[in-house]
Write an enzyme that holds these catalytic residues in place. Structure first.
Site, PDB file in Angstrom:
ATOM      1  N   LYS A 157      45.216  87.293  62.997  1.00  0.00           N
ATOM      2  CA  LYS A 157      44.857  85.963  62.492  1.00  0.00           C
ATOM      3  C   LYS A 157      44.361  86.214  61.065  1.00  0.00           C
ATOM      4  CE  LYS A 157      42.401  81.747  63.783  1.00  0.00           C
ATOM      5  NZ  LYS A 157      43.451  80.782  63.484  1.00  0.00           N
TER       6      LYS A 157
HETATM    7  N1  PMP Z   1      48.844  79.477  65.990  1.00  0.00           N
HETATM    8  C1  PMP Z   1      48.188  79.391  64.826  1.00  0.00           C
HETATM    9  C2  PMP Z   1      48.934  79.594  63.550  1.00  0.00           C
HETATM   10  C3  PMP Z   1      46.810  79.109  64.813  1.00  0.00           C
HETATM   11  O1  PMP Z   1      46.148  79.008  63.659  1.00  0.00           O
HETATM   12  C4  PMP Z   1      46.140  78.896  66.035  1.00  0.00           C
HETATM   13  C5  PMP Z   1      44.672  78.580  66.042  1.00  0.00           C
HETATM   14  N2  PMP Z   1      43.896  79.746  65.993  1.00  0.00           N
HETATM   15  C6  PMP Z   1      46.869  78.999  67.226  1.00  0.00           C
HETATM   16  C7  PMP Z   1      48.223  79.290  67.170  1.00  0.00           C
HETATM   17  C8  PMP Z   1      46.201  78.814  68.564  1.00  0.00           C
HETATM   18  O2  PMP Z   1      45.341  79.888  68.814  1.00  0.00           O
HETATM   19  P1  PMP Z   1      44.024  79.729  69.697  1.00  0.00           P
HETATM   20  O3  PMP Z   1      44.424  79.006  70.930  1.00  0.00           O
HETATM   21  O4  PMP Z   1      43.602  81.133  69.959  1.00  0.00           O
HETATM   22  O5  PMP Z   1      43.052  78.962  68.883  1.00  0.00           O
END
Ligand code: PMP
Length: 297
Positions: A157
Site C-alpha cells: 500500500k
Molecule cells: N484497493 C485500493 C487501491 C485501496 O486503496 C484499498 C483501501 N485500502 C483497497 C483496495 C481495499 O483495501 P482494505 O479493504 O484493506 O481497506
C-alpha cells in the site's frame, strides 16, 4: 472545506503525540520526491480499531516491499495507534498511519535516510454520499490500468501507486461519476481507485484474483461473511464483457465499507439482496464486541 493541516487535537509523530498544527515536514523529503512512502487506512467503530493487527502487519510488509524497516515493533505501532485514537476521543473515526524516508538524503538512492512514522485520526463518516450508497455508486472506466507485478510493487500500500488512482478518480468526477473502475494491464477487471470489486451472477459471487492489486482486508472479511451465509465465491480472472451477466455489483474497502454499484460506464445495476445482506453483515461485524479486540476506550 476541512483543511488537514489546521485541526485541533494531536498527531503521533516519531514516538510522541504532538499538537496537530505543529506537525511539519521539510520540502526536501525523500518520500515526497521519490514516493518512498507507505500508509494504511483503518476505521474505528465504537472505540475499537477494526482489524488493527492485519492493518499494522500490512504497513510493516508494505515498508519491507519498498526496502525499508519501520523503527517500531508491531506492538509499539499498535499501542501508538490506540494512544492516538484515545487522545482524539472519537468513538467512530478513520486512522491514517504513514511511514516514509526522510530528508537526510536527496537522490534516487537514500540508503541512510531516516524512517519516520506518523499516525493521524479524524472523523470520516462515509466515503461515498449516503444517496450514492443507497442507489449504488456510478463508476466510469478509468483511463489508467493497474500495472503488472513486474512493473510496480503492486502488493504494497504504497503512495506512488495512487498516482494513477487520483488521475482516474479526477477524470471520473469531472464527468459526474463517483469513482473509476480500473482494468489491469491484461484488460481484466481489477478494482476501483480505493476498493475491491465483486460481481454476483446467478447467486454466485465472483471477484478478480488480486495478483496485481491490493488483496483488501475488507475484501477478505466480506468473503468470510459471504461463505458464512452459504454463498459460493469464485476468485478468478474476469473480463469486462462479463459484467453484462452480473445481477449485482459491489465494492469493498475500509473507507468504502460495502458499497453497491449502480452504474459502470453505460451499464446499470440494481442494488440486490446479496449486496444488501453483506452490507448489513459487515456493519454488524465491525461493531460486534470482540474479546481479542484492540479497544482504545
Ligand atoms: N484497493 C485500493 C487501491 C485501496 O486503496 C484499498 C483501501 N485500502 C483497497 C483496495 C481495499 O483495501 P482494505 O479493504 O484493506 O481497506
Amino acid at each position: 472545506m476541512m483543511n488537514f493541516d489546521d485541526q485541533d487535537g494531536q498527531i503521533w509523530y516519531d514516538g510522541a503525540l504532538r499538537p496537530w498544527r505543529d506537525v511539519d515536514l521539510h520540502v526536501l523529503t525523500h518520500g515526497l520526491h521519490y514516493g518512498s512512502c507507505v500508509f494504511e487506512g483503518e476505521r474505528v467503530y465504537n472505540n475499537r480499531v477494526f482489524k488493527l493487527r492485519e492493518h499494522t502487519e500490512r504497513l510493516i510488509r508494505s515498508a519491507d516491499v519498498l526496502g525499508f524497516e519501520i523503527p517500531y515493533s508491531l506492538e509499539q505501532i499498535e499501542q501508538a495507534t490506540l494512544e492516538t485514537v484515545r487522545s482524539q476521543g472519537y468513538a467512530d473515526a478513520y486512522v491514517r498511519p504513514v511511514a516514509w524516508r526522510g530528508s537526510e538524503m536527496m537522490g534516487v538512492s537514500a540508503q541512510q535516510a531516516k524512517i519516520h512514522l506518523a499516525i493521524a485520526v479524524w472523523e470520516w463518516p462515509s466515503y461515498f454520499s449516503p444517496e450514492a450508497r443507497m442507489k449504488g455508486i456510478k463508476l466510469k472506466w478509468a483511463p489508467w490500468k493497474r500495472p503488472s507485478p513486474e512493473c510496480a510493487p503492486v502488493h504494497a500500500k504504497a503512495a506512488g501507486l495512487y498516482m494513477i488512482c487520483t488521475l482516474s478518480k479526477h477524470d471520473a468526477e469531472a464527468d459526474g461519476f463517483d469513482d473509476a473502475l480500473m482494468l489491469d494491464w491484461r484488460g481484466q477487471l481489477a478494482e476501483t481507485t480505493g476498493a475491491n470489486l465483486f460481481l454476483v451472477m446467478d447467486g454466485v459471487i465472483h471477484t478478480p484474483t488480486p495478483d496485481c492489486f491490493l488483496d483488501g482486508i475488507t475484501r477478505r472479511s466480506v468473503m468470510a461473511l459471504a461463505r458464512a451465509r452459504g454463498y459460493e465465491i469464485i476468485e478468478r480472472a474476469i473480463m469486462p464483457g462479463e459484467l453484462k451477466k452480473a445481477d449485482e455489483v459491489f465494492v469493498t474497502g475500509t473507507a468504502a465499507e460495502v458499497t453497491p454499484v449502480g452504474q459502470i460506464g453505460d451499464m446499470s445495476f440494481t442494488v440486490g439482496p446479496v449486496t444488501q445482506s453483506l452490507l448489513e453483515d459487515y456493519d454488524k461485524l465491525v461493531r460486534a464486541p470482540d474479546p481479542a479486540s484492540s479497544t482504545a476506550a
